[in-house]
Design a protein around this motif. Structure first.
Motif, PDB file in Angstrom:
ATOM      1  N   ARG A  38       6.096  51.823  28.043  1.00  0.00           N
ATOM      2  CA  ARG A  38       4.956  50.911  27.821  1.00  0.00           C
ATOM      3  C   ARG A  38       4.419  50.362  29.141  1.00  0.00           C
ATOM      4  NH1 ARG A  38       3.598  45.624  26.731  1.00  0.00           N
ATOM      5  NH2 ARG A  38       5.692  44.815  27.172  1.00  0.00           N
ATOM      6  N   ASN A  39       5.310  50.162  30.099  1.00  0.00           N
ATOM      7  CA  ASN A  39       4.916  49.644  31.410  1.00  0.00           C
ATOM      8  C   ASN A  39       4.774  50.748  32.446  1.00  0.00           C
ATOM      9  OD1 ASN A  39       5.057  46.456  31.342  1.00  0.00           O
ATOM     10  ND2 ASN A  39       6.759  47.204  30.094  1.00  0.00           N
ATOM     11  N   GLY A  40       4.607  51.984  31.979  1.00  0.00           N
ATOM     12  CA  GLY A  40       4.537  53.125  32.883  1.00  0.00           C
ATOM     13  C   GLY A  40       3.459  53.016  33.942  1.00  0.00           C
ATOM     14  N   ASP A  41       2.296  52.478  33.581  1.00  0.00           N
ATOM     15  CA  ASP A  41       1.204  52.365  34.550  1.00  0.00           C
ATOM     16  C   ASP A  41       1.589  51.445  35.706  1.00  0.00           C
ATOM     17  OD1 ASP A  41      -0.305  54.040  32.998  1.00  0.00           O
ATOM     18  OD2 ASP A  41      -1.551  52.461  32.110  1.00  0.00           O
ATOM     19  N   LYS A  42       2.265  50.338  35.411  1.00  0.00           N
ATOM     20  CA  LYS A  42       2.697  49.413  36.460  1.00  0.00           C
ATOM     21  C   LYS A  42       3.717  50.079  37.380  1.00  0.00           C
ATOM     22  CE  LYS A  42       2.196  45.276  33.550  1.00  0.00           C
ATOM     23  NZ  LYS A  42       2.928  44.163  32.897  1.00  0.00           N
ATOM     24  N   ILE A 154      11.895  47.866  42.314  1.00  0.00           N
ATOM     25  CA  ILE A 154      11.647  46.501  41.837  1.00  0.00           C
ATOM     26  C   ILE A 154      10.907  46.528  40.509  1.00  0.00           C
ATOM     27  CG2 ILE A 154      10.327  44.398  42.302  1.00  0.00           C
ATOM     28  CD1 ILE A 154      10.986  44.780  45.279  1.00  0.00           C
ATOM     29  N   ALA A 155       9.903  47.391  40.402  1.00  0.00           N
ATOM     30  CA  ALA A 155       9.128  47.475  39.161  1.00  0.00           C
ATOM     31  C   ALA A 155       9.999  47.898  37.986  1.00  0.00           C
ATOM     32  CB  ALA A 155       7.964  48.453  39.342  1.00  0.00           C
ATOM     33  N   ILE A 156      10.837  48.909  38.193  1.00  0.00           N
ATOM     34  CA  ILE A 156      11.716  49.403  37.113  1.00  0.00           C
ATOM     35  C   ILE A 156      12.747  48.344  36.744  1.00  0.00           C
ATOM     36  CG2 ILE A 156      13.493  51.101  36.552  1.00  0.00           C
ATOM     37  CD1 ILE A 156      11.914  53.089  38.332  1.00  0.00           C
ATOM     38  N   ALA A 157      13.366  47.734  37.756  1.00  0.00           N
ATOM     39  CA  ALA A 157      14.402  46.729  37.491  1.00  0.00           C
ATOM     40  C   ALA A 157      13.824  45.527  36.751  1.00  0.00           C
ATOM     41  CB  ALA A 157      15.055  46.289  38.797  1.00  0.00           C
ATOM     42  N   ASN A 158      12.628  45.097  37.119  1.00  0.00           N
ATOM     43  CA  ASN A 158      12.017  43.951  36.456  1.00  0.00           C
ATOM     44  C   ASN A 158      11.740  44.236  34.986  1.00  0.00           C
ATOM     45  OD1 ASN A 158      12.090  42.329  38.722  1.00  0.00           O
ATOM     46  ND2 ASN A 158       9.979  42.748  39.333  1.00  0.00           N
ATOM     47  N   VAL A 159      11.269  45.440  34.692  1.00  0.00           N
ATOM     48  CA  VAL A 159      11.040  45.826  33.286  1.00  0.00           C
ATOM     49  C   VAL A 159      12.354  45.782  32.513  1.00  0.00           C
ATOM     50  CG1 VAL A 159      10.413  47.733  31.747  1.00  0.00           C
ATOM     51  CG2 VAL A 159       8.979  47.216  33.734  1.00  0.00           C
ATOM     52  N   MET A 160      13.410  46.304  33.104  1.00  0.00           N
ATOM     53  CA  MET A 160      14.694  46.355  32.404  1.00  0.00           C
ATOM     54  C   MET A 160      15.288  44.966  32.227  1.00  0.00           C
ATOM     55  SD  MET A 160      16.435  49.933  33.663  1.00  0.00           S
ATOM     56  CE  MET A 160      16.711  49.423  35.339  1.00  0.00           C
ATOM     57  N   ARG A 161      15.184  44.118  33.236  1.00  0.00           N
ATOM     58  CA  ARG A 161      15.712  42.752  33.119  1.00  0.00           C
ATOM     59  C   ARG A 161      14.960  41.967  32.044  1.00  0.00           C
ATOM     60  NH1 ARG A 161      18.872  40.351  37.058  1.00  0.00           N
ATOM     61  NH2 ARG A 161      17.731  38.385  36.799  1.00  0.00           N
ATOM     62  N   ASP A 162      13.639  42.121  32.022  1.00  0.00           N
ATOM     63  CA  ASP A 162      12.838  41.437  31.001  1.00  0.00           C
ATOM     64  C   ASP A 162      13.203  41.929  29.601  1.00  0.00           C
ATOM     65  OD1 ASP A 162      11.550  39.990  32.953  1.00  0.00           O
ATOM     66  OD2 ASP A 162       9.725  41.232  32.955  1.00  0.00           O
TER      67      ASP A 162
END
Length: 414
Positions: A38-42, A154-162
């Motif tokens: 879902r957050n692939g674009d980011k 950072i982008a991947i880790a933030n998605v996973m933490r959220d």
């Protein structure tokens, strides 16, 4: 966040993660997979910054390929998480149970390792793969990626933490060290108060640094100087496609073939076919004296060539008189990763399987299959080239330990 605090939080998180049920872990993994897509674009936008920086700095094309993320690769990462969710949960598995003469009943039970530290280079997919496997095996993870992929990580880790937080699970189950200073990497290697196991995943220099400097126990995931031996009884119709796949499908991976070994009895028939295939795929050939005259445009192979992981469109060629000489050559120059023989003689194949010292040894197949996804592990934490604890693609079971649970009825030792 200061490194010591970050590692301390991971240590606290491990006690929560190890008590999650299989259903809770699987539900979280599926939700993380969904959120990554879902957050692939980011994620792709962040990755584009890293890719451009790498290209501007003259990064090797093979390393740019390792770094690159696109919609298809993000879906592949998500599919890895889904597959991990579908795998049996190893935690709590009873490995052995027995009773002693004094009446004590013992169980050997599989348990998490605890906090796993992973240091890796320019492969942002490792951020998600590492989380999926460590989490399913009941561990917390502290990740230290390379500066080349920092925005992607950072982008991947933030998605996973959220995603974890949304599921009511501590986001500290995954910690990413964002400071790219090499001094921080060295400091991280000394965090044995908080981190139970360290896994370096990258080039030979990174692995050597971890082995020599870490106070945390290290599992080596080594480089891959992989060979393919074409025997005198090989089916050449099988050989050419296997070599093309192993050498050219992805040049920047540790399971790519870097060296070809050919039985001298078939060099006149086989090597021109091989040379044509390599020429069509723009692969430079560096050959020994026994092979060079059969390969148009081949360069002289040096001693260094036979021991080199190119990660490039280059392959070395060695001729041998029999399978035993091939085995000796491989065991001298290989890195213990993946080796292959192409032959229709199963006695020769078995000799090769038994005597080649590597984590994965193939008959009539590409070395590119040495991969956790291809082995059915869903994803992998790395490919171990050592012999203690884990060897080959490391899946869930390789991220666990065990403990003994002892049941008594008041026994005391005499």
């Amino acid at each position: 966040m200061e490194l010591r605090e970050l590692c301390s939080r991971a240590k606290e998180a491990k006690y929560e993660v190890q008590n999650l049920t299989t259903e809770q872990k699987n539900d979280a993994l599926l939700f993380v997979a969904q959120e990554l897509v879902r957050n692939g674009d980011k994620i792709i936008a962040a990755n584009a910054i890293d890719v451009k920086k790498g290209q501007d700095n003259g990064m090797h094309p093979g390393l740019v390929d390792r770094l690159l993320l696109n919609e298809k690769r993000i879906e592949g990462i998500a599919e890895g998480l889904r597959q991990v969710a579908e795998l049996p949960d190893p935690i709590g598995e009873v490995l052995e149970e027995f009773e002693r003469p004094v009446g004590l009943k013992l169980k050997k039970v599989r348990v998490p390792l605890g906090v796993i530290g992973i240091i890796y280079e320019s492969r942002p997919n490792v951020t998600a793969d590492a989380f999926a496997l460590t989490f399913k095996a009941g561990n917390a993870v502290v990740l230290k990626g390379g500066s080349d992929a920092i925005n992607s990580n950072i982008a991947i880790a933030n998605v996973m933490r959220d995603a974890l937080k949304a599921k009511g699970i501590t986001p500290d189950a995954i910690q990413l060290i964002e400071d790219t200073d090499r001094a921080v990497t060295s400091e991280f290697m000394k965090m044995n108060e908080y981190v139970d196991v360290l896994i370096p995943r990258g080039g030979a220099g990174l692995i050597r640094s971890a082995v020599e400097n870490s106070t945390i126990p290290v599992i080596e995931t080594g480089s891959g100087n992989c060979h393919i031996y074409v025997d005198k009884e090989a089916d050449l119709d099988k050989a050419i496609p296997i070599i093309i796949n192993a050498k050219t499908q992805r040049i920047g991976v540790c399971n790519a073939a870097e060296s070809l070994i050919v039985h001298e009895d078939i060099r006149d028939k086989f090597l021109p076919l091989f040379a044509k295939a390599m020429n069509e795929h723009n692969v430079e050939v560096r050959a020994d004296e026994g092979a060079k005259s059969y390969i148009d445009g081949a360069k002289d192979a040096t001693e260094e060539d036979f021991g080199k992981e190119y990660l490039d469109y280059i392959i070395s060629v060695k001729t041998v008189k029999d399978v035993d000489e091939a085995i000796v050559h491989i065991n001298k120059y290989n890195t213990g990763h993946s080796e292959a023989i192409i032959t229709e003689n199963m006695e020769t194949a078995q000799r090769f399987l038994d005597r080649v010292d590597a984590a994965c040894v193939y008959v009539n197949a590409s070395t590119r299959f040495t991969d956790g996804f291809e082995f059915g592990f869903g994803a992998e934490i790395g490919i171990s080239t050592q012999k203690l604890h884990a060897r080959g693609p490391m899946g869930l079971r390789e991220l666990t330990s065990y403990k003994y649970q002892i049941y008594g009825e008041g026994q005391i030792r005499g």
